[in-house]
Design a protein around this motif. Structure first.
Motif, PDB file in Angstrom:
ATOM      1  N   GLU A 248       1.130  -0.663   0.266  1.00 27.37           N
ATOM      2  CA  GLU A 248       0.156   0.228  -0.144  1.00 27.37           C
ATOM      3  C   GLU A 248       0.952   1.312   0.282  1.00 27.37           C
ATOM      4  O   GLU A 248       2.423   1.617   0.229  1.00 27.37           O
ATOM      5  CB  GLU A 248      -1.152  -0.197   0.782  1.00 27.37           C
ATOM      6  N   ASP A 249       0.449   2.214  -0.365  1.00 27.19           N
ATOM      7  CA  ASP A 249       0.508   3.615  -0.225  1.00 27.19           C
ATOM      8  C   ASP A 249       0.655   4.199   1.186  1.00 27.19           C
ATOM      9  O   ASP A 249       0.232   5.494   1.830  1.00 27.19           O
ATOM     10  CB  ASP A 249       0.138   4.579  -1.078  1.00 27.19           C
ATOM     11  N   HIS A 250       1.996   4.012   1.960  1.00 27.30           N
ATOM     12  CA  HIS A 250       2.059   4.347   3.213  1.00 27.30           C
ATOM     13  C   HIS A 250       3.724   5.384   2.998  1.00 27.30           C
ATOM     14  O   HIS A 250       4.335   5.493   4.371  1.00 27.30           O
ATOM     15  CB  HIS A 250       2.504   3.539   3.963  1.00 27.30           C
ATOM     16  N   LEU A 251       4.659   6.465   2.469  1.00 22.34           N
ATOM     17  CA  LEU A 251       5.116   6.850   1.876  1.00 22.34           C
ATOM     18  C   LEU A 251       4.903   7.855   2.947  1.00 22.34           C
ATOM     19  O   LEU A 251       4.416   8.937   3.433  1.00 22.34           O
ATOM     20  CB  LEU A 251       6.120   7.153   0.689  1.00 22.34           C
ATOM     21  N   PHE A 252       6.286   8.248   3.856  1.00 21.47           N
ATOM     22  CA  PHE A 252       6.161   9.693   4.372  1.00 21.47           C
ATOM     23  C   PHE A 252       7.708  10.323   4.386  1.00 21.47           C
ATOM     24  O   PHE A 252       8.963   9.634   3.803  1.00 21.47           O
ATOM     25  CB  PHE A 252       5.517   9.777   5.916  1.00 21.47           C
ATOM     26  N   ARG A 253       7.984  11.729   4.497  1.00 20.37           N
ATOM     27  CA  ARG A 253       8.768  12.411   4.504  1.00 20.37           C
ATOM     28  C   ARG A 253       9.249  12.159   5.357  1.00 20.37           C
ATOM     29  O   ARG A 253       8.808  12.578   6.196  1.00 20.37           O
ATOM     30  CB  ARG A 253       8.855  14.037   3.614  1.00 20.37           C
ATOM     31  N   THR A 254      11.154  12.213   6.060  1.00 27.72           N
ATOM     32  CA  THR A 254      11.360  12.067   7.774  1.00 27.72           C
ATOM     33  C   THR A 254      12.789  12.535   7.249  1.00 27.72           C
ATOM     34  O   THR A 254      13.527  12.534   6.240  1.00 27.72           O
ATOM     35  CB  THR A 254      11.674  10.682   8.001  1.00 27.72           C
ATOM     36  N   MET A 255      13.147  13.440   8.677  1.00 27.88           N
ATOM     37  CA  MET A 255      14.691  14.486   8.508  1.00 27.88           C
ATOM     38  C   MET A 255      14.449  13.669   9.844  1.00 27.88           C
ATOM     39  O   MET A 255      14.051  13.846  11.086  1.00 27.88           O
ATOM     40  CB  MET A 255      13.959  15.730   8.426  1.00 27.88           C
ATOM     41  N   ILE A 256      16.375  13.473   9.927  1.00 28.27           N
ATOM     42  CA  ILE A 256      16.643  12.925  10.874  1.00 28.27           C
ATOM     43  C   ILE A 256      17.390  13.499  11.366  1.00 28.27           C
ATOM     44  O   ILE A 256      18.489  13.619  10.540  1.00 28.27           O
ATOM     45  CB  ILE A 256      16.814  11.328  10.898  1.00 28.27           C
ATOM     46  N   LYS A 257      18.154  14.607  12.514  1.00 31.52           N
ATOM     47  CA  LYS A 257      19.312  15.228  12.896  1.00 31.52           C
ATOM     48  C   LYS A 257      19.852  14.743  14.100  1.00 31.52           C
ATOM     49  O   LYS A 257      19.158  14.257  15.016  1.00 31.52           O
ATOM     50  CB  LYS A 257      18.683  16.646  12.730  1.00 31.52           C
ATOM     51  N   THR A 258      20.811  14.395  13.850  1.00 27.23           N
ATOM     52  CA  THR A 258      22.128  13.643  14.410  1.00 27.23           C
ATOM     53  C   THR A 258      22.720  14.234  15.261  1.00 27.23           C
ATOM     54  O   THR A 258      23.433  16.246  14.730  1.00 27.23           O
ATOM     55  CB  THR A 258      22.590  12.267  14.145  1.00 27.23           C
ATOM     56  N   GLU A 259      23.939  14.367  15.820  1.00 29.54           N
ATOM     57  CA  GLU A 259      24.774  15.171  16.281  1.00 29.54           C
ATOM     58  C   GLU A 259      25.935  15.127  15.171  1.00 29.54           C
ATOM     59  O   GLU A 259      26.726  16.586  14.912  1.00 29.54           O
ATOM     60  CB  GLU A 259      25.902  14.526  17.445  1.00 29.54           C
ATOM     61  N   THR A 260      25.862  14.501  13.851  1.00 33.96           N
ATOM     62  CA  THR A 260      26.579  14.459  12.826  1.00 33.96           C
ATOM     63  C   THR A 260      26.333  14.463  11.945  1.00 33.96           C
ATOM     64  O   THR A 260      27.496  14.368  11.026  1.00 33.96           O
ATOM     65  CB  THR A 260      27.531  13.374  12.636  1.00 33.96           C
TER      66      THR A 260
END
Length: 297
Positions: free
Chosen positions: A175-187
């Motif tokens: 099914e269509d379950h795509l989402f946009r993700t942004m992950i900010k780590t220390e590096t």
């Protein structure tokens, strides 16, 4: 007159319906075994989140607090203990379906063997993940993991759960379950279209040891981002698992971090150790050596 050494005190918090009421049936034998070393008090849970309440309100004065049940019961007890300034040692008697936390800590899945294990092993310091004001031991996930876990929890608590989990996963990916993700780590900053983000501490998911290199005292979180992936890619990944090879696929990226911010568009339900825990965005931080548990690292 012989010197009498007072036993340490143990609080046993148990879920009476876990493992198809296995703990209820074995409770007498469990208590007899634990009494060989500890002065035991038992407290059954009566409702959801009751284990957390007991752990927070009644752990004072105890040397060891044992969570007897599935991963959900352990999750609740840990969240109760983490709110305390002085935290007793955590013991685990696994009686769920997956028992992912116990697997990572090499705790026997047989209840009486787990009792013997607790009496013989020394406590180890483990890292705990913090998600907002909540805590997790094994994982935090959004996307596929949270949706599938929620649907299965509503449908079944039987031993078919493992099989159902994978069927639901395949259905989800079709099914269509795509989402946009942004992950900010220390590096680094990671921006992707994804079907799942999985922040791992333990090595087991749904009863299968997927991340065998993960340790509860590693000092880092493993962040796994799964982009759009089809059936052929799933077959490839599972073949790697069966060959005991590391997961390597262009749709799966792996990162390490001790803290991160996770944002999703649209917002995604957060799953921590199999329990629903609000929605993104969320700040995640690893608390190194925050809890002592009887297990092997």
């Amino acid at each position: 007159m012989d010197n009498v050494i007072d036993k340490e005190k143990l609080l046993l918090i148990y879920n009476p319906i876990a493992g198809q009421e296995l703990i209820n049936r074995m409770l007498s034998d469990i208590v007899i075994s634990l009494q060989e070393r500890w002065d035991v008090t038992i407290r059954p849970t009566l409702r959801q989140e009751h284990a957390e309440q007991i752990a927070y309100e009644e752990s004072g004065g105890y040397n060891v607090v044992v969570a007897a049940g599935g991963d959900g019961t352990i999750h609740e007890v840990v969240n109760g203990l983490m709110r305390l300034d002085r935290r007793p040692v955590l013991g685990i008697l696994p009686a769920g379906t997956a028992n992912d936390i116990a697997r990572t800590l090499q705790i026997p899945l047989d209840l009486l063997e787990a009792c013997e294990f607790m009496k013989q092993e020394l406590p180890q310091a483990i890292d705990i993940g913090r998600c907002g004001t909540r805590y997790f031991v094994n994982f935090l996930g959004v996307g596929l993991i949270s949706t599938v876990s929620s649907e299965i929890k509503n449908e079944t608590k039987t031993y078919l759960k493992h099989f159902t989990y994978y069927l639901k996963s395949l259905q989800y990916l079709q099914e269509d379950h795509l989402f946009r993700t942004m992950i900010k780590t220390e590096t680094e900053t990671i921006e992707k279209e994804a079907v799942m983000v999985y922040v791992a501490k333990g090595m087991s998911l749904a009863g299968i040891e997927l991340f065998t290199e993960n340790k509860m005292n590693s000092g880092y979180l493993e962040v796994i981002v799964v982009e759009n992936i089809g059936l052929s890619e799933i077959v490839s990944v599972m073949s790697s698992y069966l060959r005991r090879e590391p997961f390597q696929h262009k749709a799966i990226s792996r990162h390490k971090a001790s803290s991160l911010t996770l944002e999703c568009n649209p917002a995604q339900i957060i799953d921590t150790d199999g329990e629903e825990n609000g929605k993104t965005p969320v700040d995640i931080k690893l608390l190194v050596g925050a809890l002592h548990v009887i297990g092997r690292i």
